[in-house]
Design a protein around this motif. Structure first.
Motif, PDB file in Angstrom:
ATOM      1  N   UNK A 196       0.845  -1.200   0.000  1.00  0.00           N
ATOM      2  CA  UNK A 196       0.000   0.000   0.000  1.00  0.00           C
ATOM      3  C   UNK A 196       0.881   1.251   0.000  1.00  0.00           C
ATOM      4  N   UNK A 197       0.609   2.147  -0.901  1.00  0.00           N
ATOM      5  CA  UNK A 197       1.354   3.405  -0.966  1.00  0.00           C
ATOM      6  C   UNK A 197       0.364   4.543  -1.186  1.00  0.00           C
ATOM      7  N   UNK A 198       0.702   5.689  -0.651  1.00  0.00           N
ATOM      8  CA  UNK A 198      -0.159   6.869  -0.802  1.00  0.00           C
ATOM      9  C   UNK A 198       0.685   8.062  -1.207  1.00  0.00           C
ATOM     10  N   UNK A 199       0.170   8.828  -2.150  1.00  0.00           N
ATOM     11  CA  UNK A 199       0.799  10.102  -2.508  1.00  0.00           C
ATOM     12  C   UNK A 199      -0.176  11.195  -2.102  1.00  0.00           C
ATOM     13  N   UNK A 200       0.255  12.028  -1.144  1.00  0.00           N
ATOM     14  CA  UNK A 200      -0.629  13.081  -0.646  1.00  0.00           C
ATOM     15  C   UNK A 200      -0.699  14.220  -1.663  1.00  0.00           C
ATOM     16  N   UNK A 201      -1.629  15.139  -1.403  1.00  0.00           N
ATOM     17  CA  UNK A 201      -1.789  16.277  -2.317  1.00  0.00           C
ATOM     18  C   UNK A 201      -0.503  17.087  -2.443  1.00  0.00           C
ATOM     19  N   UNK A 202       0.279  17.156  -1.333  1.00  0.00           N
ATOM     20  CA  UNK A 202       1.517  17.932  -1.370  1.00  0.00           C
ATOM     21  C   UNK A 202       2.688  17.128  -1.965  1.00  0.00           C
ATOM     22  N   UNK A 203       2.429  15.887  -2.383  1.00  0.00           N
ATOM     23  CA  UNK A 203       3.455  15.096  -3.064  1.00  0.00           C
ATOM     24  C   UNK A 203       4.218  14.132  -2.183  1.00  0.00           C
ATOM     25  N   UNK A 204       3.963  14.153  -0.865  1.00  0.00           N
ATOM     26  CA  UNK A 204       4.704  13.269   0.027  1.00  0.00           C
ATOM     27  C   UNK A 204       4.227  11.834  -0.132  1.00  0.00           C
ATOM     28  N   UNK A 205       5.233  10.916  -0.139  1.00  0.00           N
ATOM     29  CA  UNK A 205       4.954   9.500  -0.357  1.00  0.00           C
ATOM     30  C   UNK A 205       4.993   8.755   0.965  1.00  0.00           C
ATOM     31  N   UNK A 206       3.965   7.972   1.230  1.00  0.00           N
ATOM     32  CA  UNK A 206       4.010   7.097   2.403  1.00  0.00           C
ATOM     33  C   UNK A 206       3.764   5.667   1.931  1.00  0.00           C
ATOM     34  N   UNK A 207       4.443   4.740   2.588  1.00  0.00           N
ATOM     35  CA  UNK A 207       4.334   3.325   2.236  1.00  0.00           C
ATOM     36  C   UNK A 207       3.854   2.559   3.454  1.00  0.00           C
ATOM     37  N   UNK A 208       2.802   1.802   3.292  1.00  0.00           N
ATOM     38  CA  UNK A 208       2.163   1.063   4.395  1.00  0.00           C
ATOM     39  C   UNK A 208       1.897   1.978   5.586  1.00  0.00           C
ATOM     40  N   UNK A 209       1.470   3.184   5.292  1.00  0.00           N
ATOM     41  CA  UNK A 209       1.113   4.132   6.342  1.00  0.00           C
ATOM     42  C   UNK A 209       2.284   4.879   6.953  1.00  0.00           C
ATOM     43  N   UNK A 210       3.497   4.551   6.525  1.00  0.00           N
ATOM     44  CA  UNK A 210       4.678   5.198   7.100  1.00  0.00           C
ATOM     45  C   UNK A 210       5.177   6.272   6.135  1.00  0.00           C
ATOM     46  N   UNK A 211       5.301   7.490   6.642  1.00  0.00           N
ATOM     47  CA  UNK A 211       5.777   8.584   5.796  1.00  0.00           C
ATOM     48  C   UNK A 211       7.256   8.358   5.482  1.00  0.00           C
ATOM     49  N   UNK A 212       7.575   8.250   4.204  1.00  0.00           N
ATOM     50  CA  UNK A 212       8.959   7.963   3.822  1.00  0.00           C
ATOM     51  C   UNK A 212       9.820   9.213   3.816  1.00  0.00           C
ATOM     52  N   UNK A 213       9.177  10.377   3.846  1.00  0.00           N
ATOM     53  CA  UNK A 213       9.933  11.624   3.751  1.00  0.00           C
ATOM     54  C   UNK A 213      10.258  11.995   2.311  1.00  0.00           C
ATOM     55  N   UNK A 214       9.959  11.085   1.385  1.00  0.00           N
ATOM     56  CA  UNK A 214      10.220  11.378  -0.030  1.00  0.00           C
ATOM     57  C   UNK A 214       9.093  12.227  -0.586  1.00  0.00           C
ATOM     58  N   UNK A 215       9.471  13.207  -1.367  1.00  0.00           N
ATOM     59  CA  UNK A 215       8.456  14.077  -1.945  1.00  0.00           C
ATOM     60  C   UNK A 215       8.563  14.036  -3.468  1.00  0.00           C
ATOM     61  N   UNK A 216       7.443  13.718  -4.102  1.00  0.00           N
ATOM     62  CA  UNK A 216       7.439  13.692  -5.555  1.00  0.00           C
ATOM     63  C   UNK A 216       7.275  15.111  -6.080  1.00  0.00           C
ATOM     64  N   UNK A 217       7.667  15.314  -7.308  1.00  0.00           N
ATOM     65  CA  UNK A 217       7.469  16.594  -7.956  1.00  0.00           C
ATOM     66  C   UNK A 217       5.968  16.914  -7.955  1.00  0.00           C
ATOM     67  N   UNK A 218       5.551  18.061  -7.425  1.00  0.00           N
ATOM     68  CA  UNK A 218       4.122  18.389  -7.387  1.00  0.00           C
ATOM     69  C   UNK A 218       3.448  18.321  -8.762  1.00  0.00           C
ATOM     70  N   UNK A 219       4.266  18.492  -9.802  1.00  0.00           N
ATOM     71  CA  UNK A 219       3.728  18.398 -11.170  1.00  0.00           C
ATOM     72  C   UNK A 219       3.150  17.018 -11.431  1.00  0.00           C
ATOM     73  N   UNK A 220       3.759  15.995 -10.816  1.00  0.00           N
ATOM     74  CA  UNK A 220       3.281  14.616 -10.993  1.00  0.00           C
ATOM     75  C   UNK A 220       1.868  14.487 -10.430  1.00  0.00           C
ATOM     76  N   UNK A 221       1.673  15.077  -9.242  1.00  0.00           N
ATOM     77  CA  UNK A 221       0.341  15.014  -8.612  1.00  0.00           C
ATOM     78  C   UNK A 221      -0.663  15.803  -9.452  1.00  0.00           C
TER      79      UNK A 221
END
Lengths: 291, 138
Positions: free
Chosen positions: A183-208
């Protein structure tokens, strides 16, 4: 008059023949499309039910302490992860036990020697694990219920194996076949969490933004032994099947440096259930079946 | 009229042979060979150590890439997954503020779309075609 009758009869014969032949050929010639065939390998395990199988081989050199895991050599581990060779104390403990095989499933946790001698076995199931958690809760150790539920869901379907061997050779490649999608989630601000744990990785907002523009709420992607199967918002996309030569070519073309793990990669099954922005995770979706 | 009936009969017979006896082989409509001595494709083929790269598309749902005759990857689709991809690309390409214009154009082009859909289905299900492009490094 006679000619007209002959022509009408001829037309009737042609029409009936056409209907019979097309219908017959449609039944006999019901070839499986290339798309359906591409999904065969993915759905092959459906009859067996979903399962998570992991086999990790760990080898260590008793003379130098150098160790190898999952097909990665001692040098690669030192370069990639910075781990140093095992010290004398660790080597001493490992040599006492000899070559070990550890297995963890939803019903049993066991340690045995590679020659089959059983050292220890814990028989457990969901109820017994729940009892332990309740007991821990009584002593103030409260674990996140969602995390526990998720761990239980994964463990019930799992067969995890670890082999520990005293050998200077590089270990066997990692064998991973996971039916449960990560399970992975990309929040509106681009932050990636995996299995509910925030990885601290942020995707380019353009992707979102692009995902939102395409009204993409969720993506399920499964890599199943060379086949890449994807769904967007529950809708199937074309299947991509790579051969070992194709993976080698991609590795050379993109300079990925994956040549050592390619044999393992082609035999791996792993997938993700990704929710984007305010999307949700579709349920009852597995990699390699129920897909 | 008799000749028309005979012509129709011949068509039905030929098509039956194609479907039942020959098992619907792909009909090659394009088989192009190109030699390149520079450029991105040339660099790509050199990087993967191949002398010839081939891209084959069969209209019954398969796009295959080969290098020196060895399969690299295959993209397999059916009409539904192809439609989903086109729909997704359409949504991602057109900004939301202009979506109404795109929807309008799509509605007005319905006759064309239906014809394209019918042709697509025909070449997918009934008579599959094959298009092939080979690039050699010379």
């Amino acid at each position: 008059m006679r000619d007209r009758k002959f022509v009408y009869t001829g037309f009737a014969v042609v029409l009936i023949s056409a209907i019979l032949l097309f219908g017959f050929s449609g039944t006999l010639n019901a070839q499986e499309s290339a798309y359906a065939k591409s999904l065969e390998s993915v759905k092959a395990s459906e009859a067996l039910g979903p399962a998570n199988y992991v086999e990790i081989d760990f080898t260590y050199d008793p003379a130098t302490g150098c160790f190898s895991v999952g097909g990665f050599s001692c040098d690669q581990i030192q370069q990639l992860l910075g781990f140093q060779p095992l010290d004398k104390n660790a080597l001493s403990v490992l040599s006492e036990f000899g070559d070990l095989h550890m297995q963890l499933t939803g019903t049993e946790a066991s340690i045995s020697r590679m020659d089959g001698t059983n050292l220890a076995t814990i028989n457990w199931d969901a109820n017994s694990r729940n009892s332990v958690l309740e007991l821990l809760g009584n002593y103030g150790v409260n674990l996140n219920k969602d995390a526990v539920s998720r761990a239980e869901e994964i463990l019930t379907l799992s067969d995890l194996n670890l082999n520990v061997r005293a050998s200077p050779e590089t270990s066997e490649t990692l064998h991973v076949a996971l039916s449960t999608l990560i399970l992975a989630d990309i929040a509106k601000n681009g932050y990636l969490s995996v299995e509910g744990i925030n990885t601290g990785l942020m995707l380019n907002p353009e992707v979102v933004r692009i995902a939102e523009m395409g009204d993409i709420k969720n993506i399920t992607a499964c890599w199943d032994k060379g086949s890449f199967v994807t769904k967007v918002n529950g809708n199937d996309l074309p299947t991509i099947t790579l051969s070992e030569e194709g993976l080698e070519a991609a590795d050379k073309a993109l300079n990925l440096g994956l040549e050592d793990i390619l044999p393992s990669l082609i035999n791996t099954r792993i997938g993700t259930n990704l929710a984007i922005s305010d999307g949700t995770h579709p349920e009852d979706v597995y990699c390699g079946g129920g897909y | 009229m008799l000749s028309l009936a005979v012509a129709l009969l011949v068509c039905v017979f030929t098509f039956s042979v194609y479907k039942l006896v020959l098992d619907s082989p792909h009909i090659s409509v394009l088989d192009a060979n190109v030699t390149v001595s520079s450029g991105e494709i040339y660099d790509f083929l050199n990087r993967i150590e191949a002398e010839e790269g081939t891209l084959e598309w069969t209209t019954d749902g398969e796009v295959t890439a080969l290098a020196d005759g060895k399969m690299l990857f295959t993209i397999s689709y059916d009409l539904e997954s192809l439609g989903n991809t086109i729909d997704l690309a359409n949504r991602m390409a057109v900004p939301e503020s202009y979506r109404w214009l795109a929807d309008g154009l799509i509605f007005l082009s319905t006759p064309l779309r239906l014809q394209a859909k019918a042709a697509n289905s025909f070449f997918y299900d009934v008579v599959p075609l094959k298009l092939s492009l080979s690039v050699n490094t010379g």
